[in-house]
Design an enzyme around this catalytic site. Structure first.
Site, short mmCIF file in Angstrom:
data_model
loop_
_atom_site.label_atom_id
_atom_site.label_comp_id
_atom_site.label_asym_id
_atom_site.label_seq_id
_atom_site.Cartn_x
_atom_site.Cartn_y
_atom_site.Cartn_z
N ASP A 90 1.24 -1.25 -0.08
CA ASP A 90 -0.07 -0.22 -0.05
C ASP A 90 1.04 1.91 0.27
O ASP A 90 1.90 1.45 0.98
CB ASP A 90 -1.43 -0.06 1.47
CG ASP A 90 -2.29 -0.75 1.01
OD1 ASP A 90 -3.19 -0.48 -0.25
OD2 ASP A 90 -2.89 -0.89 2.24
N GLU A 189 -14.13 -2.96 -1.36
CA GLU A 189 -13.98 -3.07 0.20
C GLU A 189 -15.79 -2.04 0.05
O GLU A 189 -16.36 -1.29 -0.46
CB GLU A 189 -12.82 -1.95 0.47
CG GLU A 189 -13.30 -2.10 1.82
CD GLU A 189 -12.00 -2.06 3.19
OE1 GLU A 189 -11.74 -1.95 4.27
OE2 GLU A 189 -11.02 -1.63 2.04
#
Length: 275
Positions: A90, A189
């Site tokens: 990330d 998500e």
């Protein structure tokens, strides 16, 4: 020449994951340390060094406080512990939003210093342009749409997305732009099943769901949630172990053995050799 050769294991990369669209579901878990990465490597296609490390390892209230240094440190550990799975790191909050040039410099730093195969960025108004800038310069990028943990302060908490028509349209548009910009896969998500399926059907790259139903091309979970290291379990998580309970029981037994002097015993004790 030696009669024995060390077998070379080819690590998965962006093209391998991109080719899984519509096929056998992609298996992804987060990893932050070398021992856990080694344990997960055989089962997983992708190990995500998520900025969730700030919350689950460092005890931060959200991911906003995660730094480049933290991501690089944990990325290095996961690369050392794994051999087969693709490792994606990330990009933390503040490392890719200011300019394309800064995003590129930080992405290259992550890949050079960790050896990871790709970086991941969360969606936003200017992010597709950033993804295009990075991919044109050789940086494989995984996208992320729907609930955005890095926007928790802006949005007032971790809230599911796409609950109304406008929200659904926004998620679909973000996914379309992310795929068109060159992302090799997209994390979806915190969205309803119907929207997750619509996103998956509308883009040409694999979707990897977290709290987004089985309608995606793969799944990812935070490994600490999946292993039961916390008392609270999100709705979308299935616990496959109770490691918190196991750790507590082991620690209690260890404490008891130390206090009653049954540890260390003869099997754990060194003795001088008799003359």
């Amino acid at each position: 020449m030696s009669a024995h050769r060390e077998e070379t294991v080819r690590r998965l990369a962006a093209p391998d994951i991109a080719a899984r669209k519509g096929g056998v579901p992609i298996v992804c878990l987060t990893a932050y340390t070398a021992p856990v990465a080694a344990a997960l490597d055989d089962a997983c296609d992708v190990l995500l060094v998520g900025d969730s490390v700030g919350m689950v390892v460092h005890g931060l209230p959200n991911t906003v406080g995660v730094t480049m240094e933290m991501m690089i440190l944990h990325g290095q550990a996961v690369m050392r512990g794994s051999k087969k799975a693709m490792v994606v790191v990330d990009m933390p909050f503040g490392s890719y939003e200011a300019s394309h040039e800064e995003a590129y410099a930080n992405a290259v730093r992550i890949m050079k210093e960790t050896g990871a195969q790709a970086v991941k960025v969360e969606s936003g108004p200017t992010v597709p342009e950033t993804i295009a800038y990075l991919t044109r310069r050789g940086v494989p990028v995984m996208g992320h749409v729907g609930l955005r943990p890095q926007a928790v302060l802006l949005e007032g908490g971790f809230k599911a997305k796409g609950k109304d028509d406008a929200g659904r349209a926004k998620v679909l548009e973000e996914a379309r732009l992310t795929a068109e910009a060159g992302a090799f896969a997209i994390v979806v998500e915190g969205v309803a099943e119907s929207l997750a399926r619509e996103v998956t059907e509308s883009v040409s790259v694999p979707t990897i769901g977290i709290g987004a139903s089985a309608g995606c091309d793969g799944q990812v979970l935070v490994v600490d949630d999946m292993l039961g290291l916390f008392d609270w379990t999100p709705k979308f998580v299935r616990r496959y172990a109770d490691l918190k309970g196991e750790i507590e029981r082991a620690a209690a037994q260890y404490a008891s053995d130390v206090r009653d002097r049954s540890f260390p015993g003869p099997a754990e004790t060194y003795y001088a050799k008799k003359p």
